[in-house]
Design an enzyme around this catalytic site. Structure first.
Site, PDB file in Angstrom:
ATOM      1  N   GLY A  92       0.779  -1.233   0.000  1.00  0.00           N
ATOM      2  CA  GLY A  92       0.000   0.000   0.000  1.00  0.00           C
ATOM      3  C   GLY A  92       0.809   1.280   0.000  1.00  0.00           C
ATOM      4  N   THR A  93       2.004   1.268  -0.595  1.00  0.00           N
ATOM      5  CA  THR A  93       2.745   2.537  -0.634  1.00  0.00           C
ATOM      6  C   THR A  93       2.052   3.537  -1.564  1.00  0.00           C
ATOM      7  OG1 THR A  93       4.255   1.888  -2.412  1.00  0.00           O
ATOM      8  CG2 THR A  93       4.960   1.408  -0.158  1.00  0.00           C
ATOM      9  N   ASN A  94       1.414   3.060  -2.613  1.00  0.00           N
ATOM     10  CA  ASN A  94       0.665   3.995  -3.475  1.00  0.00           C
ATOM     11  C   ASN A  94      -0.545   4.552  -2.729  1.00  0.00           C
ATOM     12  OD1 ASN A  94       1.668   4.364  -6.377  1.00  0.00           O
ATOM     13  ND2 ASN A  94       1.996   2.172  -5.989  1.00  0.00           N
ATOM     14  N   LEU A 143     -10.125  -7.760 -13.066  1.00  0.00           N
ATOM     15  CA  LEU A 143     -11.559  -7.869 -12.789  1.00  0.00           C
ATOM     16  C   LEU A 143     -12.315  -8.198 -14.083  1.00  0.00           C
ATOM     17  CD1 LEU A 143     -11.508  -4.944 -10.261  1.00  0.00           C
ATOM     18  CD2 LEU A 143     -11.820  -7.361  -9.711  1.00  0.00           C
ATOM     19  N   ASN A 178      -5.833   2.803 -12.892  1.00  0.00           N
ATOM     20  CA  ASN A 178      -4.825   1.841 -12.438  1.00  0.00           C
ATOM     21  C   ASN A 178      -3.442   2.478 -12.542  1.00  0.00           C
ATOM     22  OD1 ASN A 178      -3.733  -0.800 -11.748  1.00  0.00           O
ATOM     23  ND2 ASN A 178      -3.105  -0.991 -13.895  1.00  0.00           N
ATOM     24  N   HIS A 229       0.440   1.415 -13.198  1.00  0.00           N
ATOM     25  CA  HIS A 229       1.272   0.299 -13.666  1.00  0.00           C
ATOM     26  C   HIS A 229       2.740   0.737 -13.622  1.00  0.00           C
ATOM     27  CE1 HIS A 229       2.328  -3.365 -15.701  1.00  0.00           C
ATOM     28  NE2 HIS A 229       3.112  -2.657 -16.490  1.00  0.00           N
TER      29      HIS A 229
HETATM   30  C1  GAR Z   1       3.249  -1.009  -7.380  1.00  0.00           C
HETATM   31  O1  GAR Z   1       4.537  -0.926  -7.942  1.00  0.00           O
HETATM   32  C2  GAR Z   1       2.197  -0.993  -8.469  1.00  0.00           C
HETATM   33  O2  GAR Z   1       2.512  -0.170  -9.554  1.00  0.00           O
HETATM   34  C3  GAR Z   1       2.214  -2.441  -8.902  1.00  0.00           C
HETATM   35  O3  GAR Z   1       2.319  -3.168  -7.700  1.00  0.00           O
HETATM   36  C4  GAR Z   1       3.042  -2.379  -6.728  1.00  0.00           C
HETATM   37  C5  GAR Z   1       2.193  -2.294  -5.484  1.00  0.00           C
HETATM   38  O4  GAR Z   1       2.851  -1.577  -4.464  1.00  0.00           O
HETATM   39  N1  GAR Z   1       1.033  -2.772  -9.647  1.00  0.00           N
HETATM   40  C6  GAR Z   1       1.035  -3.621 -10.668  1.00  0.00           C
HETATM   41  O5  GAR Z   1       2.019  -4.222 -11.037  1.00  0.00           O
HETATM   42  C7  GAR Z   1      -0.312  -3.768 -11.365  1.00  0.00           C
HETATM   43  N2  GAR Z   1      -0.137  -4.373 -12.652  1.00  0.00           N
HETATM   44  P1  GAR Z   1       2.065  -0.878  -3.283  1.00  0.00           P
HETATM   45  O6  GAR Z   1       1.084  -1.908  -2.682  1.00  0.00           O
HETATM   46  O7  GAR Z   1       3.151  -0.553  -2.302  1.00  0.00           O
HETATM   47  O8  GAR Z   1       1.352   0.323  -3.806  1.00  0.00           O
END
Ligand code: GAR
Length: 216
Positions: A14-16, A96, A110, A112
């Site tokens: 969950g850093t994003n 989904l 989203n 990516h």
């Molecule tokens: C992030 O780097 C995000 O861009 C990626 O997973 C990571 C989740 O980190 N998402 C994907 O690859 C989706 N195709 P987070 O939980 O720390 O945000």
């Protein structure tokens, strides 16, 4: 303008999500209400981050559903119960169903961790993306915030930001740089653009209107 009721879907660290919550505190995301964080994983650290920010959390545990359709339908029910307008996939690791995509057309963003259309599509998620980037030897990578369509990572692009690949990078080091320099900046920005009503979609092109401040 009424704040846009927004749900953030997560699966892991969950850093994003944290970047979104921090941007809300600093008023960098305009006209947005983070109404809920929904996790596909009951043990996701993202749930702790949401609770610390007093955002209501819900778990729709992927493991307790027999297939993608029933799992997605449970998420749709939750989003409808909460009257959600905008859905943000922030490290949400499941694709989904088309029903979800059509019910929330151009209302799902989203993030990516690569420059789409490179290093994306089925199997390209999390650390794997950065492994493939390093294997290929590209010198630039980055992140993309885009609307979700029926094609995995194939929807209209809202924002992108490039990040340098450096000598000696490991997938972990590169992942961190892409997060810091790109993901954590463009995802909150894309959410704000949507909530301010500044995005319009024509085919696969996203147009971004000037802000009223820029016009003045
Ligand atoms: C992030 O780097 C995000 O861009 C990626 O997973 C990571 C989740 O980190 N998402 C994907 O690859 C989706 N195709 P987070 O939980 O720390 O945000």
């Amino acid at each position: 303008m009424k704040p846009v009721k927004t749900a953030v879907l997560v699966s892991g660290g969950g850093t994003n999500l944290q970047a979104i919550l921090d941007s809300m505190i600093f008023d960098e995301i305009k006209n947005c209400e983070i109404t809920a964080v929904i996790s596909s994983n009951p043990n996701a650290y993202a749930l702790v981050r949401a609770k610390n920010a007093n955002v209501p959390t819900y778990v729709v545990d992927r493991a307790s559903f027999p297939n993608r359709r029933t799992f997605t339908d449970a998420i749709i029910d939750k989003l409808r119960d909460l009257d959600i307008e905008l859905v943000v996939l922030a490290g949400f690791l499941y694709v989904l169903t088309p029903r979800f995509v059509s019910l929330f057309e151009n209302r799902v963003i989203n993030i990516h961790p690569a420059l789409i259309p490179a290093f994306c599509g089925d199997g390209y998620y999390g650390l794997h993306v950065h492994e493939k980037v390093l294997e290929y030897g590209v010198k630039l990578t980055g992140a993309t915030a885009h609307f979700v369509s029926e094609v995995t990572d194939g929807g209209p692009i809202i924002l992108q930001k490039a990040v340098e690949v450096k000598e000696g990078d490991t997938p972990e080091i590169l992942q961190r740089r892409v997060m810091e320099e790109a993901e954590w900046q463009i995802l909150p920005k894309a959410i704000s653009l949507y909530c301010e009503g500044r995005l319009s979609v024509e085919g696969r092109i996203v147009h971004i209107k000037e802000s009223s401040e820029e016009k003045a």
